[in-house]
Design an enzyme around this catalytic site. Sequence first.
Site, PDB file in Angstrom:
ATOM      1  N   TYR A  75       0.814  -1.222   0.000  1.00  0.00           N
ATOM      2  CA  TYR A  75       0.000   0.000   0.000  1.00  0.00           C
ATOM      3  C   TYR A  75       0.845   1.270   0.000  1.00  0.00           C
ATOM      4  CZ  TYR A  75      -4.036  -2.912   0.149  1.00  0.00           C
ATOM      5  OH  TYR A  75      -4.987  -3.827  -0.211  1.00  0.00           O
ATOM      6  N   GLY A  89     -10.708  -9.506  -4.675  1.00  0.00           N
ATOM      7  CA  GLY A  89     -11.928 -10.158  -4.230  1.00  0.00           C
ATOM      8  C   GLY A  89     -11.952 -11.584  -4.662  1.00  0.00           C
ATOM      9  N   ARG A  98     -23.944 -12.845  -8.360  1.00  0.00           N
ATOM     10  CA  ARG A  98     -23.012 -11.807  -7.920  1.00  0.00           C
ATOM     11  C   ARG A  98     -23.288 -11.427  -6.470  1.00  0.00           C
ATOM     12  NH1 ARG A  98     -24.069  -9.821 -13.277  1.00  0.00           N
ATOM     13  NH2 ARG A  98     -22.240 -10.154 -14.552  1.00  0.00           N
ATOM     14  N   VAL A 128     -14.055  -2.288  -9.261  1.00  0.00           N
ATOM     15  CA  VAL A 128     -14.391  -3.292 -10.288  1.00  0.00           C
ATOM     16  C   VAL A 128     -14.890  -4.594  -9.654  1.00  0.00           C
ATOM     17  CG1 VAL A 128     -13.484  -4.661 -12.218  1.00  0.00           C
ATOM     18  CG2 VAL A 128     -12.770  -2.292 -11.959  1.00  0.00           C
ATOM     19  N   VAL A 132     -20.382  -5.059  -7.855  1.00  0.00           N
ATOM     20  CA  VAL A 132     -19.720  -3.766  -8.009  1.00  0.00           C
ATOM     21  C   VAL A 132     -20.536  -2.603  -7.433  1.00  0.00           C
ATOM     22  CG1 VAL A 132     -20.506  -3.359 -10.389  1.00  0.00           C
ATOM     23  CG2 VAL A 132     -18.349  -2.389  -9.616  1.00  0.00           C
ATOM     24  N   ASP A 133     -21.862  -2.640  -7.553  1.00  0.00           N
ATOM     25  CA  ASP A 133     -22.660  -1.513  -7.044  1.00  0.00           C
ATOM     26  C   ASP A 133     -22.616  -1.447  -5.522  1.00  0.00           C
ATOM     27  OD1 ASP A 133     -23.891  -0.679  -9.684  1.00  0.00           O
ATOM     28  OD2 ASP A 133     -24.515  -2.771  -9.571  1.00  0.00           O
ATOM     29  N   ASP A 158     -21.720  -4.442 -19.449  1.00  0.00           N
ATOM     30  CA  ASP A 158     -23.033  -4.862 -19.980  1.00  0.00           C
ATOM     31  C   ASP A 158     -23.411  -4.009 -21.193  1.00  0.00           C
ATOM     32  OD1 ASP A 158     -24.077  -6.338 -17.160  1.00  0.00           O
ATOM     33  OD2 ASP A 158     -22.754  -4.624 -16.963  1.00  0.00           O
ATOM     34  N   ARG A 161     -21.459  -5.211 -24.069  1.00  0.00           N
ATOM     35  CA  ARG A 161     -22.015  -6.489 -24.566  1.00  0.00           C
ATOM     36  C   ARG A 161     -23.289  -6.244 -25.374  1.00  0.00           C
ATOM     37  NH1 ARG A 161     -20.877  -9.479 -18.797  1.00  0.00           N
ATOM     38  NH2 ARG A 161     -18.875 -10.388 -19.357  1.00  0.00           N
ATOM     39  N   ARG A 163     -24.100  -3.488 -27.024  1.00  0.00           N
ATOM     40  CA  ARG A 163     -23.731  -2.877 -28.309  1.00  0.00           C
ATOM     41  C   ARG A 163     -23.134  -3.928 -29.245  1.00  0.00           C
ATOM     42  NH1 ARG A 163     -21.520   3.112 -26.378  1.00  0.00           N
ATOM     43  NH2 ARG A 163     -23.494   3.668 -25.403  1.00  0.00           N
ATOM     44  N   HIS A 178     -25.832   3.065 -30.356  1.00  0.00           N
ATOM     45  CA  HIS A 178     -25.951   3.866 -29.136  1.00  0.00           C
ATOM     46  C   HIS A 178     -27.056   3.266 -28.295  1.00  0.00           C
ATOM     47  CE1 HIS A 178     -23.140   6.506 -31.027  1.00  0.00           C
ATOM     48  NE2 HIS A 178     -23.886   6.400 -32.116  1.00  0.00           N
ATOM     49  N   HIS A 185     -25.417  -3.768 -12.017  1.00  0.00           N
ATOM     50  CA  HIS A 185     -24.606  -4.695 -12.819  1.00  0.00           C
ATOM     51  C   HIS A 185     -24.976  -6.075 -12.299  1.00  0.00           C
ATOM     52  CE1 HIS A 185     -21.336  -6.761 -14.746  1.00  0.00           C
ATOM     53  NE2 HIS A 185     -20.727  -7.035 -13.615  1.00  0.00           N
TER      54      HIS A 185
HETATM   55  P1  NAD Z   1      -9.180 -13.600  -9.146  1.00  0.00           P
HETATM   56  O1  NAD Z   1      -9.531 -14.563  -8.079  1.00  0.00           O
HETATM   57  O2  NAD Z   1      -8.419 -14.077 -10.347  1.00  0.00           O
HETATM   58  O3  NAD Z   1      -8.349 -12.373  -8.527  1.00  0.00           O
HETATM   59  C1  NAD Z   1      -8.667 -11.747  -7.325  1.00  0.00           C
HETATM   60  C2  NAD Z   1      -7.374 -11.366  -6.668  1.00  0.00           C
HETATM   61  O4  NAD Z   1      -7.657 -10.596  -5.493  1.00  0.00           O
HETATM   62  C3  NAD Z   1      -6.548 -12.580  -6.243  1.00  0.00           C
HETATM   63  O5  NAD Z   1      -5.264 -12.532  -6.839  1.00  0.00           O
HETATM   64  C4  NAD Z   1      -6.484 -12.454  -4.716  1.00  0.00           C
HETATM   65  O6  NAD Z   1      -5.261 -12.893  -4.166  1.00  0.00           O
HETATM   66  C5  NAD Z   1      -6.676 -10.933  -4.552  1.00  0.00           C
HETATM   67  N1  NAD Z   1      -7.117 -10.548  -3.211  1.00  0.00           N
HETATM   68  C6  NAD Z   1      -8.023 -11.150  -2.417  1.00  0.00           C
HETATM   69  N2  NAD Z   1      -8.122 -10.470  -1.253  1.00  0.00           N
HETATM   70  C7  NAD Z   1      -7.269  -9.428  -1.328  1.00  0.00           C
HETATM   71  C8  NAD Z   1      -6.916  -8.372  -0.450  1.00  0.00           C
HETATM   72  N3  NAD Z   1      -7.486  -8.269   0.759  1.00  0.00           N
HETATM   73  N4  NAD Z   1      -6.000  -7.478  -0.860  1.00  0.00           N
HETATM   74  C9  NAD Z   1      -5.410  -7.581  -2.079  1.00  0.00           C
HETATM   75  N5  NAD Z   1      -5.702  -8.558  -2.951  1.00  0.00           N
HETATM   76  C10 NAD Z   1      -6.604  -9.472  -2.584  1.00  0.00           C
HETATM   77  O7  NAD Z   1     -10.546 -12.926  -9.608  1.00  0.00           O
HETATM   78  P2  NAD Z   1     -10.795 -12.095 -10.939  1.00  0.00           P
HETATM   79  O8  NAD Z   1     -11.317 -12.983 -11.995  1.00  0.00           O
HETATM   80  O9  NAD Z   1      -9.596 -11.244 -11.190  1.00  0.00           O
HETATM   81  O10 NAD Z   1     -12.008 -11.162 -10.468  1.00  0.00           O
HETATM   82  C11 NAD Z   1     -11.775 -10.121  -9.544  1.00  0.00           C
HETATM   83  C12 NAD Z   1     -13.075  -9.416  -9.199  1.00  0.00           C
HETATM   84  O11 NAD Z   1     -13.552  -8.729 -10.346  1.00  0.00           O
HETATM   85  C13 NAD Z   1     -14.204 -10.365  -8.783  1.00  0.00           C
HETATM   86  O12 NAD Z   1     -14.933  -9.763  -7.738  1.00  0.00           O
HETATM   87  C14 NAD Z   1     -15.046 -10.462 -10.034  1.00  0.00           C
HETATM   88  O13 NAD Z   1     -16.384 -10.838  -9.770  1.00  0.00           O
HETATM   89  C15 NAD Z   1     -14.931  -9.048 -10.531  1.00  0.00           C
HETATM   90  N6  NAD Z   1     -15.300  -8.819 -11.924  1.00  0.00           N
HETATM   91  C16 NAD Z   1     -16.018  -7.695 -12.167  1.00  0.00           C
HETATM   92  C17 NAD Z   1     -16.446  -7.401 -13.457  1.00  0.00           C
HETATM   93  C18 NAD Z   1     -17.261  -6.160 -13.688  1.00  0.00           C
HETATM   94  O14 NAD Z   1     -17.832  -5.974 -14.765  1.00  0.00           O
HETATM   95  N7  NAD Z   1     -17.353  -5.278 -12.707  1.00  0.00           N
HETATM   96  C19 NAD Z   1     -16.109  -8.263 -14.512  1.00  0.00           C
HETATM   97  C20 NAD Z   1     -15.338  -9.399 -14.232  1.00  0.00           C
HETATM   98  C21 NAD Z   1     -14.943  -9.675 -12.935  1.00  0.00           C
END
Ligand code: NAD
Length: 323
Positions: A75, A89, A98, A128, A132-133, A158, A161, A163, A178, A185
Amino acid sequence: MANPLTPPQSRRPPKVSVIGAGMVGSALAYSLIVERVAGEVVLVDVNRNRAEGEAIDINHAVPFSSPTRVMAGDYADCRHSDVVVITAGVAQKPGETRLDLLARNVNIYRDIIPRLTDVAANAILLIVSNPVDILTYAAVKLSGLPWQRVIGSGTVLDTARFRYELGAHCQVDPRNVHAYILGEHGDSEVPIWSLANIAGIPFPRFCETCHRGCPPGEFDRMFQRVKNAAYEIIKLKGATYFAIALGATRMVEAILRNQNTVMTASVLMQGQHGLSDVCLSLPVAIGSGGATRVLEMSISGEERMALLNSAQVLRGTLTKVGF
Ligand code: NAD
């Protein structure tokens, strides 16, 4: 007039920190260098080896792109970031909604957000991780930052996707389609058919001149594919990351270059369409201040009701986790 003796810090390259170096975080770091958006990228992950490995691999792509410093860090290394993107996450598992991810990821945010606000108080936070919301709302509340500076990727993916589906079906470049997906989400997201158009031509009119004679329900099937795309991709390959990585890269670019690009980002509602105390997606102009303007479209009564429903779903979930 600009001071010719501008201190070096204001001339430093745009810095982006990415928290979570998993599939989405690493794809994002890669696309940031390919798109030449950032000058410095820091990858932070609880799995330090993962972050180190991704940083080395991505650095080896730099000679094919443009000078960018990519490093794994903690950090403290996020200091002076212009944008911090949180992808940390737990990814969605097959069959998991989700919202099922909620409790696990809110706890991760309770840990991450205070650490970030300590070191990167001036950064724009881009959320992300899913849901997400909910996590965008959590980040606004946990950080104490002005709502404009905490934005979620929301329905950016979304909308892309949507479009893509419409463009592929109608044989038109999706960039000339458009059309917007607003709201959550997730399962309650709302396609805004009433304003969807191709080069300014509303869909009913476009269809009249197309003569392909699509079977009834074709457009609804396209929306169902959009809504279920994540489930489908996760079933096939375990995770989705390329499209969200490029979408988030466009959001970062809009911030760093103050482009005021309109994207369907998730932000804390300020009374738009009668909504407040919830984060969801509306068209948002994204610039150096984060959400520089939230646009209130003239949607139909039915679409407004669907948007209110989406907000209600999200508010119910927020209440469940104590927000
Ligand atoms: P992933 O498991 O490949 O990666 C997540 C990473 O987060 C891992 O490397 C893990 O070690 C790390 N992590 C966990 N806890 C942590 C912490 N406290 N501090 C720092 N790092 C930490 O998952 P992914 O496929 O990369 O997906 C990540 C997130 O993005 C998920 O929540 C997924 O649902 C979301 N996502 C969102 C969208 C969107 O449209 N918003 C699209 C795809 C995925």
